[in-house]
Design an enzyme around this catalytic site. Structure first.
Site, PDB file in Angstrom:
ATOM      1  N   ARG A  31       0.825  -1.204   0.000  1.00  0.00           N
ATOM      2  CA  ARG A  31       0.000   0.000   0.000  1.00  0.00           C
ATOM      3  C   ARG A  31       0.861   1.256   0.000  1.00  0.00           C
ATOM      4  O   ARG A  31       0.442   2.321  -0.448  1.00  0.00           O
ATOM      5  CB  ARG A  31      -0.941  -0.023   1.223  1.00  0.00           C
ATOM      6  CG  ARG A  31      -1.906   1.134   1.288  1.00  0.00           C
ATOM      7  CD  ARG A  31      -3.137   0.778   2.132  1.00  0.00           C
ATOM      8  NE  ARG A  31      -2.791   0.163   3.386  1.00  0.00           N
ATOM      9  CZ  ARG A  31      -2.506   0.828   4.517  1.00  0.00           C
ATOM     10  NH1 ARG A  31      -2.532   2.151   4.534  1.00  0.00           N
ATOM     11  NH2 ARG A  31      -2.216   0.189   5.618  1.00  0.00           N
ATOM     12  N   TYR A  79     -15.626  13.996 -17.543  1.00  0.00           N
ATOM     13  CA  TYR A  79     -15.846  12.558 -17.477  1.00  0.00           C
ATOM     14  C   TYR A  79     -16.953  12.287 -16.456  1.00  0.00           C
ATOM     15  O   TYR A  79     -17.006  12.910 -15.392  1.00  0.00           O
ATOM     16  CB  TYR A  79     -14.543  11.862 -17.082  1.00  0.00           C
ATOM     17  CG  TYR A  79     -14.701  10.411 -16.720  1.00  0.00           C
ATOM     18  CD1 TYR A  79     -15.223   9.497 -17.637  1.00  0.00           C
ATOM     19  CD2 TYR A  79     -14.340   9.945 -15.466  1.00  0.00           C
ATOM     20  CE1 TYR A  79     -15.382   8.167 -17.312  1.00  0.00           C
ATOM     21  CE2 TYR A  79     -14.493   8.609 -15.126  1.00  0.00           C
ATOM     22  CZ  TYR A  79     -15.014   7.725 -16.044  1.00  0.00           C
ATOM     23  OH  TYR A  79     -15.174   6.411 -15.722  1.00  0.00           O
ATOM     24  N   ASP A 116      -7.158  16.986 -16.020  1.00  0.00           N
ATOM     25  CA  ASP A 116      -7.227  15.605 -16.477  1.00  0.00           C
ATOM     26  C   ASP A 116      -6.697  15.594 -17.908  1.00  0.00           C
ATOM     27  O   ASP A 116      -7.319  16.136 -18.819  1.00  0.00           O
ATOM     28  CB  ASP A 116      -8.677  15.120 -16.424  1.00  0.00           C
ATOM     29  CG  ASP A 116      -8.821  13.649 -16.802  1.00  0.00           C
ATOM     30  OD1 ASP A 116      -7.919  13.114 -17.484  1.00  0.00           O
ATOM     31  OD2 ASP A 116      -9.851  13.036 -16.450  1.00  0.00           O
ATOM     32  N   LYS A 165      -6.373   4.082 -20.111  1.00  0.00           N
ATOM     33  CA  LYS A 165      -6.569   4.483 -21.498  1.00  0.00           C
ATOM     34  C   LYS A 165      -5.252   4.448 -22.275  1.00  0.00           C
ATOM     35  O   LYS A 165      -4.642   3.407 -22.413  1.00  0.00           O
ATOM     36  CB  LYS A 165      -7.210   5.861 -21.554  1.00  0.00           C
ATOM     37  CG  LYS A 165      -8.632   6.051 -21.053  1.00  0.00           C
ATOM     38  CD  LYS A 165      -9.297   5.060 -20.237  1.00  0.00           C
ATOM     39  CE  LYS A 165     -10.729   5.449 -19.871  1.00  0.00           C
ATOM     40  NZ  LYS A 165     -11.034   5.209 -18.461  1.00  0.00           N
TER      41      LYS A 165
END
Length: 394
Positions: free
Chosen positions: A55, A108, A180, A205
């Site tokens: 983590r 988005y 973004d 993406k």
């Protein structure tokens, strides 16, 4: 100084301690502490330490961060399990209840939902403006504005936000700016060149590029990456070792893939613009795009994203024709996501129908006849032929 394509292959190789040419999958949740208590304390408390607990960090994650920080021209980067984890963790590291965010209408859908269903109930005020109107951003700023959040090109209407204006506005007002950069990728656009503070990506993406992983990335200066990392330790959206390995593999071909996609998209957009069944083509590489001159100033390539409006006698007929077109296509898969090697097409009004009200869809430019196209790396002749046969009966 090494060129971009070289950095994609070799940046951060020192995080691979083995003799393997290909960085191995570090499939371990935890690492041996050794016999040095001071070294253990350092490992436990240092941001992004690659060999303490997953983590906190992972050697492959560190290598990816080094590559992306170099590409985005920032001091450091941090990877997450999804793009939304990168977006939400970054924003939650900046704002608290009572703060104010200025953002744009067209975002988005996951980001829109985060603002509407989490941040606003959490006590954060959000003002949305038209992204093509620079002065609207300035006019929306309040005394307690802590963040300007933008997305350019926007999803799905492919409008642009002026990065130079937003970067300068943020510096002038002492407000953090976040963009973004998923649709552009760092091959086509580097927001840090325009003074933007923090850059986020859905690495699912273009960065991954093969539709076989989910991941997110944040790029910023060291101070903000450490701040976001500390929040990520609490929220826990760590990128898995295998997805990390897949992302590193995908990054090696990023430049080659994006350049081919740019070429394909330009040619397909030019062909679509001449077709009688298509009412409108939105592509920032076309002179007909209302912000083409801005695209030429702030992007090096025009991306693989196109949106089109299918003709119809009315809105319902346009919707029916859009569905006929999707169903007739053979190479363009009707599937969510984008930026992979394969070409995809979706109907935004259907995909996000439950997420947006009619007013929100209108403000974002989403119509029933709109289709969003993600162009892949197939041969352009085949892609055009597929659209040619699919539009014959419209």
């Amino acid at each position: 100084m090494a060129k971009l394509e070289t950095n994609l292959i070799h940046e951060g190789e020192h995080f691979n301690p083995t003799r393997s040419v290909v960085t191995p999958i570090f499939q371990s949740a935890t690492y041996h502490a050794g016999n040095d208590p001071e070294a253990y304390i350092t490992a436990a408390t240092s941001p992004k330490y690659p060999e303490f607990y997953h983590r906190h960090g992972n050697p492959t994650n560190s290598q990816i961060a080094a590559i992306l920080a170099k590409l985005e021209k920032t001091e450091d980067a941090l990877v997450f399990a999804t793009g939304m984890a990168a977006i939400s963790t970054s924003i939650l590291s900046i704002v608290k209840p009572g703060d104010h965010i200025v953002t744009q209408h067209s975002l988005y859908s996951g980001t829109s939902l985060f603002f509407k269903e989490f941040l606003i109930p959490f006590g954060v005020q959000v003002t949305q403006v038209e992204q093509t109107d620079n002065e609207a951003f300035r006019a929306a700023i309040q005394e307690h504005t802590k963040l300007i959040y933008i997305e350019t090109p926007s999803n799905p209407n492919l409008a642009l936000t002026d990065l130079a204006y937003i970067g300068a506005l943020g510096k002038e007002k002492g407000i953090l700016t976040v963009v973004d950069n998923t649709f552009a990728s760092p091959i086509n656009q580097t927001p840090a060149d325009f003074g933007v503070d923090i850059i986020v990506h859905s690495a699912t993406k273009y960065l991954g590029g093969h539709s076989d992983l989910t991941a997110g990335v944040v790029c910023a200066d060291t101070k903000w990456i450490e701040t976001i990392w500390r929040r990520s330790i609490i929220l826990g959206a760590s990128l898995s070792p295998f997805d990390s390995w897949l992302l590193l593999r995908g990054l090696k071909t990023l430049s080659l893939r994006v350049q081919q996609i740019n070429r394909n998209a330009q040619q397909l957009a030019e062909w679509l613009e001449k077709q009688p069944a298509i009412a409108k083509v939105n592509y920032i590489g076309l002179p007909s795009h209302p912000q083409h001159s801005l695209a030429q100033r702030q992007l090096r390539g025009f991306t693989g994203m196109i949106s089109i409006e299918v003709k119809g006698q009315d809105e319902e007929n346009a919707f029916q024709n859009a569905q006929k077109l999707i169903n007739a296509l053979q190479l363009f898969a009707n599937a969510a996501s984008l930026g992979g090697v394969e070409s995809l097409i979706v109907h935004p009004a259907s995909m996000w129908g439950s997420h947006h009200s009619d007013d929100q869809k209108k403000a974002s430019g989403i119509t029933k006849g709109m289709l969003r196209i993600s162009v892949g790396i197939e041969h352009i002749t085949d892609l055009i032929a597929d659209f040619e046969q699919a539009t014959q009966n419209l």
